[in-house]
Scaffold this motif. Structure first.
Motif: not given
Length: 427
Positions: A261-271
């Motif tokens: 999952d490339p999304v779960r561990e990211l914060n909003d800015a990284q997403r």
């Protein structure tokens, strides 16, 4: 206790969502002698108008709502957005594709000769006027129409002369329609021969994004990525977070593999940064992202829509599928349309005895089953194939998918067939 029934066909609808309420409203008009009761577990005072879940409506669904007199109120609220064009493309390059531009499909309302391909609304925006219209129908004809809020149905039992509904008391009906399905993660998983079930091992991250002013209004985007499909659906202008700036908005459905999952561990800015690398340049720049919610994805479909006797399933109660085609809700509305058509063309009479009513009910349900299977299984097979294809390791699949996109974009008859199926289903 079993209530006494007059000699008129009686219909119970379980679930006061958009499919159940649409069926109730249309049945009250088309079946003047029928008694119609809607059951729902939610309390009567619960305000559903603010439910922000996004629904993509096909043009066929919009036309159905227009015929019901509901769509004008939705448009007047300013909380719907038309889909004027659909753009489908792939993030991975298609090897050996001729020319500089990668394959894509663009389907516009203008080239199809329709005012719009569909529309986008929130769940609450759709259900609130449907519920208001049904409650008005109940007030106008309380002897035929009933609404049972805060009344969960605990069981259904087929009996010789109909179906017994257990909702604290036992009531008997000629026909029961189950229109309450829920989401894949909450459903009991089906096994053959009852149905088919498959966990795709994927997650849908859903929320809203704000876009710059470079893109064209009314465009919906589907982008095939290495991890799964991602989609943007047009929304009315507004903020994506409370107190944020107002602007061009879109609903986001971002499907990824659970195991990577490339999304779960990211914060909003990284997403936000990652999203701007995914979509086609025609989207423009994504400038803001709302908090995202995650939903597991899978297939859960009953083999038959009609159980033994006179119990029928529609919408998510009949089939829950991957959102890759954005057609799950519209499939349920086509269930409603065909079921109502089968019922209203049945020659009901107040003089019918119990055995005659049951014979007519079952004949109508056989007709409904026959007419619905080609459309639903075509869509189930298509979405299942696309969803599974993202888990296959062969790199050649991305090229084959890209070639397919390019072929559809280049062949006008094929593109026209695809557009008609998006708007009205497989007929």
């Amino acid at each position: 206790m079993t209530t006494n029934r007059p000699n008129a066909v009686s219909l119970a609808i379980i679930g006061a969502g958009p499919a159940g309420l649409s069926l109730a409203l249309q049945a009250a008009q088309a079946l003047p002698h029928a008694r119609i009761t809607v059951f729902d577990a939610r309390p009567a005072d619960k305000d559903i108008s603010g439910d922000a879940r996004t629904l993509a409506l096909s043009q066929g669904t919009v036309q159905e709502l227009q015929r019901m007199g509901i769509w004008d109120a939705i448009e007047a609220s300013g909380r719907s957005a038309p889909i004027l064009e659909v753009h489908v493309s792939q993030q991975q390059p298609t090897v050996l594709w001729p020319g500089q531009q990668q394959p894509e499909v663009r389907i516009s309302a203008q080239e199809q000769g329709v005012p719009q391909l569909g529309a986008v609304v929130s769940y609450g925006t759709l259900v609130a006027p449907l519920q208001q219209a049904w409650l008005h129908a109940v007030d106008q004809d309380e002897h035929r129409c009933a609404m049972r809020f805060a009344t969960p149905v605990r069981g259904l039992k087929t009996v010789d002369d109909g179906v017994e509904v257990d909702a604290d008391i036992a009531e008997q009906f000629d026909l029961v329609v189950v229109a309450e399905g829920g989401v894949f993660s909450d459903q009991a998983k089906l096994k053959w021969p009852e149905g088919v079930s498959h966990d795709y091992g994927q997650t849908a991250w859903v929320g809203q994004v704000q876009l710059d002013d470079e893109g064209r209004p009314g465009m919906a985007f589907e982008r095939f990525t290495t991890s799964g499909p991602a989609a943007l659906l047009p929304l009315p202008p507004g903020p994506v977070v409370p107190g944020g700036p107002s602007g061009r908005r879109a609903a986001l459905v971002w499907c990824v593999q659970q195991a990577d999952d490339p999304v779960r561990e990211l914060n909003d800015a990284q997403r936000l940064t990652l999203l701007n690398t995914i979509f086609h340049p025609a989207v423009g720049r994504i400038t803001q992202l709302s908090p995202l919610k995650a939903f597991p994805l899978g297939l859960n479909a009953h083999r038959q829509l009609v159980n033994e006797g006179a119990i029928v399933r529609i919408g998510n109660a009949a089939q829950t599928l991957h959102p890759v085609a954005g057609q799950g809700f519209n499939l349920g509305m086509r269930d409603v349309h065909v079921l109502l058509d089968a019922l209203k063309h049945t020659p009901w009479s107040p003089e019918d005895d119990v055995a005659t009513r049951q014979m007519k009910v079952r004949r109508a349900l056989r007709e409904f089953e026959r007419r619905r299977q080609p459309d639903r299984w075509a869509l189930l097979a298509t979405t299942d194939f696309l969803a599974r294809s993202f888990t296959w390791p062969a790199p050649v699949l991305a090229t084959l998918r890209g070639m397919g996109i390019g072929a559809v974009g280049a062949l006008s008859p094929v593109k026209r067939l695809l557009a008609r199926s998006m708007m009205f289903g497989w007929r």
